[in-house]
Scaffold this active site. Structure first.
Site, PDB file in Angstrom:
ATOM      1  N   LYS A 201       0.794  -1.242   0.032  1.00 36.75           N
ATOM      2  CA  LYS A 201      -0.042   0.197  -0.193  1.00 36.75           C
ATOM      3  C   LYS A 201       1.068   0.972   0.064  1.00 36.75           C
ATOM      4  O   LYS A 201       1.771   1.592   0.646  1.00 36.75           O
ATOM      5  CB  LYS A 201      -1.264   0.121   1.179  1.00 36.75           C
ATOM      6  N   ARG A 211     -11.098   9.557   1.980  1.00 38.22           N
ATOM      7  CA  ARG A 211     -10.809   9.987   3.414  1.00 38.22           C
ATOM      8  C   ARG A 211     -12.072  11.041   3.552  1.00 38.22           C
ATOM      9  O   ARG A 211     -12.471  11.170   4.619  1.00 38.22           O
ATOM     10  CB  ARG A 211      -9.623  10.799   3.441  1.00 38.22           C
ATOM     11  N   LYS A 224       1.252  10.142   5.260  1.00 35.70           N
ATOM     12  CA  LYS A 224       1.287   8.871   6.007  1.00 35.70           C
ATOM     13  C   LYS A 224       2.540   8.037   5.440  1.00 35.70           C
ATOM     14  O   LYS A 224       2.548   6.875   5.327  1.00 35.70           O
ATOM     15  CB  LYS A 224      -0.003   7.985   5.586  1.00 35.70           C
ATOM     16  N   GLU A 240       7.694  -6.721   1.301  1.00 36.22           N
ATOM     17  CA  GLU A 240       6.452  -6.670   1.961  1.00 36.22           C
ATOM     18  C   GLU A 240       5.633  -7.954   1.838  1.00 36.22           C
ATOM     19  O   GLU A 240       5.133  -8.559   2.781  1.00 36.22           O
ATOM     20  CB  GLU A 240       5.643  -5.437   1.521  1.00 36.22           C
ATOM     21  N   LYS A 255      -2.241  -1.514  -4.090  1.00 35.34           N
ATOM     22  CA  LYS A 255      -3.028  -0.350  -4.064  1.00 35.34           C
ATOM     23  C   LYS A 255      -2.310   0.837  -4.103  1.00 35.34           C
ATOM     24  O   LYS A 255      -1.334   0.947  -3.242  1.00 35.34           O
ATOM     25  CB  LYS A 255      -3.847  -0.427  -2.476  1.00 35.34           C
ATOM     26  N   SER A 281     -10.278   5.565  -4.650  1.00 31.07           N
ATOM     27  CA  SER A 281     -11.384   6.466  -4.865  1.00 31.07           C
ATOM     28  C   SER A 281     -11.021   7.539  -5.839  1.00 31.07           C
ATOM     29  O   SER A 281     -11.762   7.882  -6.849  1.00 31.07           O
ATOM     30  CB  SER A 281     -11.689   7.031  -3.350  1.00 31.07           C
ATOM     31  N   TYR A 319     -15.163   0.944  -6.832  1.00 30.46           N
ATOM     32  CA  TYR A 319     -16.673   1.333  -6.558  1.00 30.46           C
ATOM     33  C   TYR A 319     -17.358   1.328  -7.818  1.00 30.46           C
ATOM     34  O   TYR A 319     -18.363   1.683  -7.868  1.00 30.46           O
ATOM     35  CB  TYR A 319     -16.246   2.828  -6.248  1.00 30.46           C
TER      36      TYR A 319
HETATM   37  C1  PBG Z   1      -7.442   3.360   5.327  1.00 34.59           C
HETATM   38  C2  PBG Z   1      -7.790   3.076   3.958  1.00 34.59           C
HETATM   39  C3  PBG Z   1      -7.455   4.149   2.983  1.00 34.59           C
HETATM   40  C4  PBG Z   1      -8.086   3.476   1.880  1.00 34.59           C
HETATM   41  C5  PBG Z   1      -8.562   2.273   2.216  1.00 34.59           C
HETATM   42  N1  PBG Z   1      -8.462   2.012   3.476  1.00 34.59           N
HETATM   43  C6  PBG Z   1      -6.994   5.343   3.020  1.00 34.59           C
HETATM   44  C7  PBG Z   1      -5.661   5.726   3.374  1.00 34.59           C
HETATM   45  O1  PBG Z   1      -4.883   4.931   3.757  1.00 34.59           O
HETATM   46  O2  PBG Z   1      -5.533   6.909   3.779  1.00 34.59           O
HETATM   47  C8  PBG Z   1      -8.192   3.971   0.598  1.00 34.59           C
HETATM   48  C9  PBG Z   1      -9.212   3.663  -0.337  1.00 34.59           C
HETATM   49  C10 PBG Z   1      -9.512   4.582  -1.582  1.00 34.59           C
HETATM   50  O3  PBG Z   1      -8.966   5.705  -1.669  1.00 34.59           O
HETATM   51  O4  PBG Z   1     -10.608   4.206  -2.159  1.00 34.59           O
HETATM   52  N2  PBG Z   1      -6.403   2.602   5.905  1.00 34.59           N
END
Ligand code: PBG
Length: 329
Positions: A201, A211, A224, A240, A255, A281, A319
């Site tokens: 990730k 968010r 992050k 990982e 991701k 998203s 989505y």
């Molecule tokens: C939180 C999480 C995130 C997403 C899924 N779980 C956001 C982040 O890490 O800040 C993102 C999913 C998306 O953008 O569709 N741990």
């Protein structure tokens, strides 16, 4: 590559001449079986609340959830992913709402599992929907503390399993959490609860609308980058994934999606474990806005999803799941 021949004996366009011929030689396919549908839930009654930054995506109150589950089942979507929008008043520094037996996720899990067994339920394990600072773990000395966070993630995992979650999906990127969660699940009798590790990730700029959807965007002051991966790195993803396989992950996630097809392929070429992709998203909203503004056609959705299959993904969190499933046999 040897023996590929040459023009004019060889004309690759011959196989592309007709639709039936293209179908015969098609290398990748997309079906409803490949889809995971993320659903945002919220408090209240009879609410279907639009999310401004995600056109066509809504937050639903719990009384609407059974209808959605039935729709997913009727479309043969194998799994849904539940994400909570938590009221700000319930957020605090430790994200303690994550461990509340009556939080949104727990209520949804109980409600769905009571009547529906034929669909998989997946839940994130991470604290960001519940913390007042929007980070995935707890903060000590200005740093998201790895081992203290894992202690909470273990409790969150067991609670979700107890409520009926089928697939525990740690999305927090703490080191070593998969092994500890696996151990704790086993010890509590949940040997068959699956773990989908968000193993790879990245600290991505494409998560903004999500968010917003879970209500953490305004709260998150920094980025992050000290726990999610640096997006300049590819080989690091192999470390990982290797660690998470050793620790007992049943599947791994890469991701975001489209900007990381190289990573999906790299992981798939190096390990035999099922790899899932998350079309996040920001990707969703870019494509959706492009369609809504007439820049690209609806067919772009299918094309974007097939590219994940071509790269080697077994399934895709998207989505678009609900709308694309209509068009798939
Ligand atoms: C939180 C999480 C995130 C997403 C899924 N779980 C956001 C982040 O890490 O800040 C993102 C999913 C998306 O953008 O569709 N741990």
């Amino acid at each position: 590559m040897k023996n590929i021949g040459s023009y004019p004996n060889v004309r690759l366009r011959r196989n592309r001449k007709t639709d039936w011929s293209r179908r015969l030689v098609r290398e990748s396919d997309l079906s409803a079986n490949d889809l995971i549908w993320p659903i945002f839930i919220r408090e209240g009654k009879n609410i279907k609340e639009p999310i401004k930054t995600m056109p066509g995506v809504y937050r639903y109150s719990l009384d609407k959830i059974e209808k959605l589950v039935e729709r997913a089942i009727s479309k043969k979507i194998p799994m849904i992913a539940l994400f909570p929008h938590t009221e700000t008043s319930k957020k605090n520094l430790k994200g303690s709402e994550a461990l509340n037996k009556n939080n949104l996720i727990c209520k949804a899990l109980r409600l769905i599992k009571k009547n529906y067994k034929e669909i998989g339920l997946m839940c994130d394990v991470a604290l960001d929907p519940y913390t007042s600072h929007g980070h995935d773990g707890i903060i000590k000395k200005n740093y998201v503390d790895n081992d203290e966070t894992i202690k909470i993630l273990i409790k969150q995992s067991i609670l979700q399993a107890e409520m009926g979650c089928d697939v525990i999906a740690p999305s927090d990127m703490m080191d070593g959490r998969i092994g500890q969660i696996r151990k704790a699940l086993d010890k509590n009798g949940y040997q068959l609860v699956q773990i989908l590790s968000y193993a790879v990730k990245y600290a991505s700029n494409f998560y903004g609308p999500f968010r917003d959807a879970v209500g953490s965007k305004r709260l998150l002051k920094s980025d992050k980058k000290n726990y999610q991966m640096d997006f300049s790195n590819a080989k690091e993803s192999l470390r990982e994934v290797a660690l998470d396989i050793n620790e007992g992950a049943d599947f791994v996630m890469v991701k975001p999606g489209l900007p990381y097809l190289d990573i999906i392929k790299l992981v798939k070429d190096n390990f035999k474990i099922p790899v899932f992709a998350y079309q996040v998203s920001g990707e969703y909203s870019l494509i959706k806005n492009g369609i809504n503004n007439g820049l690209i056609t609806n067919e772009a959705i299918y094309e974007s999803l097939i590219s994940f299959k071509r790269a080697g993904a077994s399934a895709i969190v998207t989505y678009f799941a609900d709308e694309i499933a209509n068009k798939l046999k």
